[in-house]
Design a protein around this motif. Structure first.
Motif, mmCIF file in Angstrom:
data_model
loop_
_atom_site.group_PDB
_atom_site.id
_atom_site.type_symbol
_atom_site.label_atom_id
_atom_site.label_comp_id
_atom_site.label_asym_id
_atom_site.label_seq_id
_atom_site.Cartn_x
_atom_site.Cartn_y
_atom_site.Cartn_z
ATOM 1 N N LEU A 38 0.833 -1.194 0.000
ATOM 2 C CA LEU A 38 0.000 0.000 0.000
ATOM 3 C C LEU A 38 0.874 1.252 0.000
ATOM 4 O O LEU A 38 1.848 1.341 0.737
ATOM 5 N N ARG A 43 -2.648 7.145 1.699
ATOM 6 C CA ARG A 43 -2.574 5.691 1.900
ATOM 7 C C ARG A 43 -3.960 5.063 1.804
ATOM 8 O O ARG A 43 -4.864 5.460 2.525
ATOM 9 N N PRO A 44 -4.124 4.080 0.903
ATOM 10 C CA PRO A 44 -5.400 3.365 0.884
ATOM 11 C C PRO A 44 -5.521 2.505 2.151
ATOM 12 O O PRO A 44 -4.521 2.083 2.714
ATOM 13 N N ARG A 45 -6.729 2.287 2.592
ATOM 14 C CA ARG A 45 -6.953 1.489 3.801
ATOM 15 C C ARG A 45 -7.643 0.189 3.393
ATOM 16 O O ARG A 45 -8.683 0.209 2.740
ATOM 17 N N LEU A 46 -7.034 -0.925 3.755
ATOM 18 C CA LEU A 46 -7.624 -2.228 3.482
ATOM 19 C C LEU A 46 -8.786 -2.434 4.444
ATOM 20 O O LEU A 46 -8.618 -2.427 5.652
ATOM 21 N N GLU A 68 -1.813 -3.906 6.841
ATOM 22 C CA GLU A 68 -0.921 -2.911 6.245
ATOM 23 C C GLU A 68 -0.135 -3.470 5.058
ATOM 24 O O GLU A 68 0.273 -2.728 4.176
ATOM 25 N N GLU A 69 0.117 -4.779 5.056
ATOM 26 C CA GLU A 69 0.861 -5.415 3.977
ATOM 27 C C GLU A 69 0.358 -6.854 3.795
ATOM 28 O O GLU A 69 1.021 -7.816 4.161
ATOM 29 N N PHE A 94 -10.821 -1.813 -0.597
ATOM 30 C CA PHE A 94 -10.100 -0.672 -0.046
ATOM 31 C C PHE A 94 -11.022 0.521 0.136
ATOM 32 O O PHE A 94 -11.984 0.686 -0.614
ATOM 33 N N ALA A 96 -10.249 4.324 -0.435
ATOM 34 C CA ALA A 96 -9.125 5.025 -1.050
ATOM 35 C C ALA A 96 -9.537 6.378 -1.592
ATOM 36 O O ALA A 96 -10.670 6.568 -2.019
ATOM 37 N N VAL A 102 -1.460 1.336 -4.949
ATOM 38 C CA VAL A 102 -1.258 -0.033 -4.469
ATOM 39 C C VAL A 102 -0.359 -0.705 -5.492
ATOM 40 O O VAL A 102 -0.561 -0.559 -6.700
#
Length: 160
Positions: A38, A43-46, A68-69, A94, A96, A102
């Motif tokens: 990401l 920052r996109p949020r999952l 985060e990953e 996401f 976003a 990403v």
């Protein structure tokens, strides 16, 4: 247009097949990893991801990493060949903003038994040659700490 926190769905579609070292020796992988890295600003949020216990084509899909990953591993007792697609639902969801990034990476481990060579008579010499060739055409300059080699990398930027 992704606005602040707009929902973005990410689906997986990857084609895997054996590769040829020469006319007698071909190789493939029994397991590959799809990792989403990401971006940072914005920052996109999952929000949600496909979890363990799913199958994709003729393979098992397992989840790892963190929010985060995140990563997923596609594995099978035999060499992965064909199309591996998340049809029933997204791999990840996401929240976003426009400009968020990403990067999707496809990697394989060279030393955990995932690398399969068809010609067992020449396997030890062939394995060395295959690894030398893969390292010679790597997408990045380094093998990851855990012995993985990046096979593909795609950066996605969310636009209007």
């Amino acid at each position: 247009m992704p606005e602040a926190g707009a929902e973005v769905l990410a689906f997986l579609e990857v084609h895997l097949s054996r590769a040829y070292l020469d006319h007698e020796i071909n190789y493939g992988f029994k397991k590959v990893r799809v990792r989403l890295r990401l971006g940072v600003d914005p920052r996109p949020r999952l929000v949600e991801r496909l979890e363990n216990g799913n199958t994709i084509a003729d393979a098992h899909l397992s989840t790892g990493g963190t929010l985060e990953e995140p990563f997923w591993e596609i594995s099978s007792p035999k060499v992965l060949q064909g199309d591996y697609v998340t049809k029933e639902g997204p791999l990840a969801k996401f929240a976003a903003e426009t400009g968020a990034r990403v990067t999707a990476e496809l990697s394989a481990h060279l030393f955990d038994g995932s690398l399969d060579i068809n010609n067992s008579n020449a396997a030890s010499n062939a394995k060395t040659r295959i690894i030398e060739r893969l390292v010679g055409v790597m997408i990045s300059d380094e093998i990851e700490v855990d012995g993985r080699i990046k096979l593909s990398s795609h950066s996605i930027r969310f636009e209007e």
